[in-house]
Design a protein around this motif. Structure first.
Motif, PDB file in Angstrom:
ATOM      1  N   ILE A 190      87.624 -72.294  74.475  1.00 43.52           N
ATOM      2  CA  ILE A 190      87.478 -72.595  75.898  1.00 43.52           C
ATOM      3  C   ILE A 190      87.432 -71.308  76.718  1.00 43.52           C
ATOM      4  N   LEU A 191      88.309 -70.354  76.361  1.00 37.66           N
ATOM      5  CA  LEU A 191      88.409 -69.116  77.125  1.00 37.66           C
ATOM      6  C   LEU A 191      87.561 -68.016  76.495  1.00 37.66           C
ATOM      7  N   PRO A 192      86.890 -67.190  77.313  1.00 40.76           N
ATOM      8  CA  PRO A 192      86.015 -66.122  76.793  1.00 40.76           C
ATOM      9  C   PRO A 192      86.826 -64.916  76.344  1.00 40.76           C
ATOM     10  N   THR A 193      87.215 -64.898  75.078  1.00 46.02           N
ATOM     11  CA  THR A 193      88.086 -63.844  74.572  1.00 46.02           C
ATOM     12  C   THR A 193      87.282 -62.738  73.910  1.00 46.02           C
ATOM     13  N   GLU A 194      87.619 -61.512  74.233  1.00 44.91           N
ATOM     14  CA  GLU A 194      86.963 -60.319  73.693  1.00 44.91           C
ATOM     15  C   GLU A 194      86.988 -60.330  72.171  1.00 44.91           C
ATOM     16  N   GLU A 195      85.815 -60.074  71.550  1.00 45.34           N
ATOM     17  CA  GLU A 195      85.737 -59.988  70.086  1.00 45.34           C
ATOM     18  C   GLU A 195      86.517 -61.131  69.450  1.00 45.34           C
ATOM     19  N   ASN A 196      86.169 -62.340  69.796  1.00 42.92           N
ATOM     20  CA  ASN A 196      87.052 -63.478  69.572  1.00 42.92           C
ATOM     21  C   ASN A 196      87.454 -63.653  68.112  1.00 42.92           C
ATOM     22  N   PHE A 197      88.546 -62.992  67.742  1.00 39.80           N
ATOM     23  CA  PHE A 197      88.993 -63.000  66.359  1.00 39.80           C
ATOM     24  C   PHE A 197      89.505 -64.361  65.931  1.00 39.80           C
TER      25      PHE A 197
ATOM     26  N   ARG B 111      88.048 -69.552  62.659  1.00 41.34           N
ATOM     27  CA  ARG B 111      87.492 -70.899  62.610  1.00 41.34           C
ATOM     28  C   ARG B 111      86.141 -70.913  61.903  1.00 41.34           C
ATOM     29  N   GLN B 112      85.396 -69.808  62.006  1.00 42.19           N
ATOM     30  CA  GLN B 112      84.070 -69.755  61.405  1.00 42.19           C
ATOM     31  C   GLN B 112      84.151 -69.738  59.885  1.00 42.19           C
ATOM     32  N   PHE B 113      85.152 -69.051  59.351  1.00 41.34           N
ATOM     33  CA  PHE B 113      85.232 -68.887  57.898  1.00 41.34           C
ATOM     34  C   PHE B 113      86.318 -69.731  57.246  1.00 41.34           C
ATOM     35  N   VAL B 114      87.211 -70.293  58.048  1.00 44.66           N
ATOM     36  CA  VAL B 114      88.242 -71.186  57.518  1.00 44.66           C
ATOM     37  C   VAL B 114      88.198 -72.454  58.361  1.00 44.66           C
ATOM     38  N   GLY B 115      87.282 -73.344  58.022  1.00 44.76           N
ATOM     39  CA  GLY B 115      87.005 -74.491  58.868  1.00 44.76           C
ATOM     40  C   GLY B 115      87.728 -75.761  58.509  1.00 44.76           C
ATOM     41  N   SER B 116      88.459 -75.771  57.400  1.00 43.53           N
ATOM     42  CA  SER B 116      89.151 -76.990  56.988  1.00 43.53           C
ATOM     43  C   SER B 116      90.494 -76.630  56.383  1.00 43.53           C
ATOM     44  N   SER B 117      91.334 -77.642  56.203  1.00 45.93           N
ATOM     45  CA  SER B 117      92.655 -77.411  55.624  1.00 45.93           C
ATOM     46  C   SER B 117      92.559 -76.838  54.213  1.00 45.93           C
ATOM     47  N   SER B 118      91.615 -77.343  53.416  1.00 44.03           N
ATOM     48  CA  SER B 118      91.506 -76.870  52.033  1.00 44.03           C
ATOM     49  C   SER B 118      91.047 -75.408  51.997  1.00 44.03           C
ATOM     50  N   GLU B 119      90.123 -75.025  52.893  1.00 45.58           N
ATOM     51  CA  GLU B 119      89.702 -73.633  52.960  1.00 45.58           C
ATOM     52  C   GLU B 119      90.852 -72.738  53.426  1.00 45.58           C
TER      53      GLU B 119
ATOM     54  N   SER C  17      91.174 -58.100  58.735  1.00 46.67           N
ATOM     55  CA  SER C  17      90.136 -57.109  58.473  1.00 46.67           C
ATOM     56  C   SER C  17      88.957 -57.750  57.740  1.00 46.67           C
ATOM     57  N   ASP C  18      89.254 -58.565  56.737  1.00 49.67           N
ATOM     58  CA  ASP C  18      88.192 -59.238  55.987  1.00 49.67           C
ATOM     59  C   ASP C  18      87.436 -60.229  56.861  1.00 49.67           C
ATOM     60  N   LEU C  19      88.161 -60.943  57.732  1.00 51.47           N
ATOM     61  CA  LEU C  19      87.500 -61.888  58.635  1.00 51.47           C
ATOM     62  C   LEU C  19      86.504 -61.176  59.536  1.00 51.47           C
ATOM     63  N   LEU C  20      86.920 -60.074  60.123  1.00 54.37           N
ATOM     64  CA  LEU C  20      86.058 -59.341  61.051  1.00 54.37           C
ATOM     65  C   LEU C  20      84.856 -58.736  60.343  1.00 54.37           C
ATOM     66  N   LYS C  21      85.044 -58.287  59.111  1.00 55.75           N
ATOM     67  CA  LYS C  21      83.922 -57.758  58.341  1.00 55.75           C
ATOM     68  C   LYS C  21      82.895 -58.848  58.057  1.00 55.75           C
ATOM     69  N   LYS C  22      83.381 -60.029  57.676  1.00 58.57           N
ATOM     70  CA  LYS C  22      82.477 -61.147  57.383  1.00 58.57           C
ATOM     71  C   LYS C  22      81.695 -61.555  58.620  1.00 58.57           C
ATOM     72  N   ALA C  23      82.324 -61.423  59.776  1.00 62.05           N
ATOM     73  CA  ALA C  23      81.672 -61.811  61.030  1.00 62.05           C
ATOM     74  C   ALA C  23      80.840 -60.678  61.624  1.00 62.05           C
TER      75      ALA C  23
END
Length: 267
Positions: free
Chosen positions: A87-94, A99-107, A133-139
């Motif tokens: 909802i809020l425009p967060t800088e470099e939204n980590f 949410r992009q790479f861990v989208g479900s409970s099993s993930e 660090s890994d999340l930001l690299k993937k994104a």
């Protein structure tokens, strides 16, 4: 309820830093339970509208507007930090990277197993730093050490409810949207160490120290029946999938199931 004597911070800004986002979260999560809900949520939407109109902004970014519509259409009474980040425009939204790479409970559970490297049942600061660090690299998001440290400390301050400097499974699971956080389903049936040991020993028939998916199915059904809770087959299948993501090749060891079902670590 949010403190009316203090103006909500930063809601008028076009973009928030991670620390500003944290200040907003703490302002509206008045009871500190990890969700903005009920009156807190009403206050947030009211103050957000006032702040944005005061700044001459009457529309939300595409993703934010879509999230608001989704919340209202499902009559959600609480939102998680990752939903607020949409909802809020967060800088470099980590948080959105998560949410992009861990989208479900099993993930999420699979990621937990990967980054809880010492199998302590907690994600310590250094493990969390590696995770982010890994999340930001993937994104494909640029970051430096200072920014990574800021993100790490922001996550700890936001989710470390007991202030021990590390994240337990249920604390970190609050990164998930409310509807995806299957651990909330077990809040009313947490076991003591003694109860957990007894039930695990019962289902670990051969005493090899682990149970398989079929044994987990029977264990969960018994737990729900004994606690007079209803669960449908679809939900049970989802819970099993999420918990088995912690397993080692289909073998769910005592220490792995413990962090889901037990109130306190089993010594």
């Amino acid at each position: 309820m949010a403190n009316k004597a203090q103006q909500p911070p930063y809601l008028h800004l076009a973009e928030l830093t991670a620390s500003q986002f944290l200040d907003i979260w703490k302002h509206f999560d008045a009871d500190g339970n990890g969700y903005i809900e009920g009156k807190e949520l009403e206050n947030f939407f009211r103050e957000l509208e006032i702040a944005r109109r005061g700044a001459g902004v009457v529309t939300f970014p595409h993703r934010g507007g879509r999230m608001l519509l989704l919340i209202h259409s499902h009559h959600d009474v609480s939102i998680s930090p990752s939903q607020l980040a949409q909802i809020l425009p967060t800088e470099e939204n980590f948080l959105l990277c998560f949410r992009q790479f861990v989208g479900s409970s099993s993930e999420f559970m699979a990621a937990w197993r990967r980054y809880d490297t010492d199998r302590s049942g907690y994600i310590e600061a250094n493990e969390l730093k590696g995770f982010l660090s890994d999340l930001l690299k993937k994104a494909n998001r640029y970051y430096d050490d200072q920014k990574l440290q800021e993100y790490t400390q922001t996550i700890l301050k936001m989710f470390d409810l007991n202030g021990d400097g590390k994240l337990g499974l249920s604390e970190m699971a609050r990164l998930l949207p409310v509807q995806e956080n299957f651990l909330l389903k077990f809040q009313g049936i947490k076991l003591t160490a003694e109860q957990f040991n007894a039930i695990f020993t019962y289902y670990d028939k051969d005493g090899n120290g682990y149970i398989d998916e079929q044994e987990l199915d029977a264990l969960l059904r018994d737990l729900y029946e004994k606690n007079k809770k209803e669960v449908d087959t679809k939900d049970l299948t989802g819970y099993k999938k999420s918990i088995m993501a912690l397993s080692d090749g289909g073998k769910l060891y005592r220490s792995e199931l413990e962090i889901v079902l037990c109130r306190e670590p089993v010594l």
